[in-house]
Design an enzyme around this catalytic site. Structure first.
Site, PDB file in Angstrom:
ATOM      1  N   GLY A 180      -5.289  -3.017   1.813  1.00 28.19           N
ATOM      2  CA  GLY A 180      -4.316  -3.897   1.159  1.00 28.19           C
ATOM      3  C   GLY A 180      -5.020  -5.191   0.771  1.00 28.19           C
ATOM      4  CG  ASP A 203      -4.269  -3.240  -2.788  1.00 31.58           C
ATOM      5  OD1 ASP A 203      -3.241  -2.753  -3.312  1.00 31.58           O
ATOM      6  OD2 ASP A 203      -4.247  -4.291  -2.137  1.00 31.58           O
ATOM      7  CG  ASP A 223      -0.120   5.650  -0.255  1.00 30.01           C
ATOM      8  OD1 ASP A 223       0.004   4.754   0.604  1.00 30.01           O
ATOM      9  OD2 ASP A 223       0.837   6.339  -0.651  1.00 30.01           O
ATOM     10  CG  MET A 224      -1.321   1.355   3.267  1.00 30.43           C
ATOM     11  SD  MET A 224      -1.397  -0.427   3.494  1.00 30.43           S
ATOM     12  CE  MET A 224       0.248  -0.904   2.958  1.00 30.43           C
ATOM     13  CE  LYS A 237      -6.318 -13.597   4.579  1.00 26.43           C
ATOM     14  NZ  LYS A 237      -5.455 -13.536   3.409  1.00 26.43           N
ATOM     15  CG  HIS A 241       3.724 -10.366   6.332  1.00 30.36           C
ATOM     16  ND1 HIS A 241       3.779 -11.694   6.016  1.00 30.36           N
ATOM     17  CD2 HIS A 241       3.183  -9.750   5.251  1.00 30.36           C
ATOM     18  CE1 HIS A 241       3.299 -11.881   4.802  1.00 30.36           C
ATOM     19  NE2 HIS A 241       2.926 -10.717   4.316  1.00 30.36           N
TER      20      HIS A 241
HETATM   21  C1  LIG Z   1       0.848  -9.449   0.777  1.00 31.98           C
HETATM   22  S1  LIG Z   1      -0.440  -8.596  -0.072  1.00 31.98           S
HETATM   23  C2  LIG Z   1      -1.837  -9.076   0.883  1.00 31.98           C
HETATM   24  C3  LIG Z   1      -3.091  -9.073   0.069  1.00 31.98           C
HETATM   25  C4  LIG Z   1      -4.345  -9.553   0.829  1.00 31.98           C
HETATM   26  N1  LIG Z   1      -4.642  -8.746   1.992  1.00 31.98           N
HETATM   27  C5  LIG Z   1      -4.254 -11.000   1.202  1.00 31.98           C
HETATM   28  O1  LIG Z   1      -4.247 -11.353   2.382  1.00 31.98           O
HETATM   29  O2  LIG Z   1      -4.168 -11.832   0.304  1.00 31.98           O
HETATM   30  C6  LIG Z   1      -0.201  -6.893   0.369  1.00 31.98           C
HETATM   31  C7  LIG Z   1      -1.149  -5.932  -0.329  1.00 31.98           C
HETATM   32  O3  LIG Z   1      -0.836  -4.589   0.075  1.00 31.98           O
HETATM   33  C8  LIG Z   1      -1.021  -3.740  -1.038  1.00 31.98           C
HETATM   34  N2  LIG Z   1      -0.315  -2.456  -0.855  1.00 31.98           N
HETATM   35  C9  LIG Z   1       1.028  -2.220  -0.924  1.00 31.98           C
HETATM   36  N3  LIG Z   1       1.275  -0.924  -0.720  1.00 31.98           N
HETATM   37  C10 LIG Z   1       0.086  -0.305  -0.508  1.00 31.98           C
HETATM   38  C11 LIG Z   1      -0.312   1.044  -0.231  1.00 31.98           C
HETATM   39  N4  LIG Z   1       0.603   2.004  -0.111  1.00 31.98           N
HETATM   40  N5  LIG Z   1      -1.634   1.322  -0.073  1.00 31.98           N
HETATM   41  C12 LIG Z   1      -2.571   0.344  -0.188  1.00 31.98           C
HETATM   42  N6  LIG Z   1      -2.246  -0.976  -0.439  1.00 31.98           N
HETATM   43  C13 LIG Z   1      -0.952  -1.289  -0.599  1.00 31.98           C
HETATM   44  C14 LIG Z   1      -0.487  -4.570  -2.191  1.00 31.98           C
HETATM   45  O4  LIG Z   1      -0.916  -4.092  -3.446  1.00 31.98           O
HETATM   46  C15 LIG Z   1      -1.027  -5.954  -1.849  1.00 31.98           C
HETATM   47  O5  LIG Z   1      -2.295  -6.188  -2.432  1.00 31.98           O
END
Ligand SMILES: C[S@@+](CC[C@H](N)C(=O)[O-])C[C@H]1O[C@@H](n2cnc3c(N)ncnc32)[C@H](O)[C@@H]1O
Length: 338
Positions: A180, A203, A223-224, A237, A241
């Site tokens: 992410g 991501d 996809d995580m 990070k 939440h």
């Molecule tokens: C709140 S952001 C945090 C971004 C970064 N880690 C930071 O601290 O600035 C959450 C991240 O999770 C990613 N995300 C959402 N669903 C996801 C998934 N199923 N697989 C991978 N990443 C995902 C979003 O695209 C986004 O970049």
């Protein structure tokens, strides 16, 4: 006093918008370029705004000086550490206030209806015909880019703090995947600080399609909830939440598999808020409470207490974990051991 507090809180939405306008008018850049205390008329003409708008600019600056965002002496306005965050060549945090006001003003309009609604959606989803935020960001490239920029900006600030305050969490590992991790701002700072460490940003494919172009880290889309690339350390990070407990357990299970598949003693590093961690001042407590309302109203997540983190980590099958004593503002570091 009660009336002042009440009136102040009633009109404080203006504060967010004033900060956004200051960012869009690039006031910090203009003051920096001027090279000394900048008088109002110089600021107004260099932005530039029409002279009939000078009064509004003056009042905007008066508020921002009162709030400590800018400083003022007889000769004009000066930057402070807070307004330096708006410098476009710095961390460019203006994108953060722009995204928050753009994406979530509508959500709060709908929270009145949401409180009476028996559906399972968030206020954000009620405001967007049931669509989740990740789909809205994908369908609106402009808002999606603003989100990525906002995340990158706040990452620049918090990751510099992270690597300086907790260098030991990066010792003894050969590779790290930032799950992410957005467009790679976080891994770039980590890789530049620890050049021996091989870093990957992971991501959604639509997000990493816009990843920074850099030789210092690799990029993987996926996809995580399904599969995470193997690594000695997984970084999460500001990710958990965003999700309810059941989804966090699934993400943490995938992280555990990714760490264990290297057949070493790996770890998962969570950087997120801990609601009952030590804080420096009441502003920090209030900021955490505001973030909690933001994530509850917009995604299906929440900020968590130490007990909630404990329950989540044990449910996901980890044998042990450690919450580091607070050395940076807002965010805590939790290490999870498989
Ligand atoms: C709140 S952001 C945090 C971004 C970064 N880690 C930071 O601290 O600035 C959450 C991240 O999770 C990613 N995300 C959402 N669903 C996801 C998934 N199923 N697989 C991978 N990443 C995902 C979003 O695209 C986004 O970049």
């Amino acid at each position: 006093m009660e009336l002042v507090r009440f009136m102040n809180q009633s009109i404080s939405l203006i504060s967010s918008w004033v900060l956004r306008r200051a960012a869009e008018l690039k006031i910090s850049d203009h003051i920096k370029q001027y090279g000394g205390p900048m008088p109002l008329h110089e600021l107004a003409r260099s932005i530039p705004i029409p002279p009939e708008k000078d009064l509004m600019l003056l009042q905007l600056m008066e508020l921002l000086v009162h709030q400590g965002v800018y400083a003022k002496c007889e000769a004009g306005y000066l930057l402070t550490p807070t307004s330096e965050l708006l410098l476009t060549e710095g961390s460019n945090m203006g994108t953060f206030v722009s995204f928050i006001t753009e994406a979530f003003t509508g959500t709060w309009f709908f929270t009145g209806k949401w409180f009476k609604d028996t559906g399972a959606g968030t206020g954000f989803e009620l405001a967007h015909n049931g669509k989740q935020i990740w789909d809205v960001l994908k369908e609106n490239p402009e808002l999606g880019s603003l989100f990525n920029e906002a995340m990158a900006s706040q990452s620049k600030e918090s990751v510099r703090d992270l690597v300086a305050s907790y260098p030991e969490i990066f010792y003894g590992i050969n590779n790290l995947v930032d799950v992410g991790g957005g467009t790679g701002t976080t891994v770039k700072i980590i890789a530049d600080t620890f050049p021996e460490l091989r870093c990957t940003v992971f991501d959604l494919p639509s997000v990493v399609a816009n990843a920074l172009n850099s030789d210092s880290f690799s990029v993987v889309g996926g996809d995580m909830f399904h599969k995470i690339p193997p690594a000695d350390a997984i970084l999460l990070k500001n990710v958990l939440h965003d999700w309810p407990d059941e989804d966090c357990v699934r993400i943490l299970e995938r992280c555990k598999e990714a760490v264990q598949s290297t057949e070493k003693n790996g770890k998962v590093i969570v950087v997120d808020m801990v609601l009952d961690a030590e804080v420096n001042d009441s502003k920090e407590t209030e900021t955490k409470l505001l973030f909690n309302l933001l994530v509850i109203s917009s995604v299906h997540g929440k900020e968590r207490t130490k007990k909630e983190w404990h329950d989540l980590i044990i449910r996901a099958g980890y044998s042990d974990y450690k919450i580091y004593p607070a050395r940076m503002s807002l965010y805590s570091v939790i290490e999870l051991y498989p």
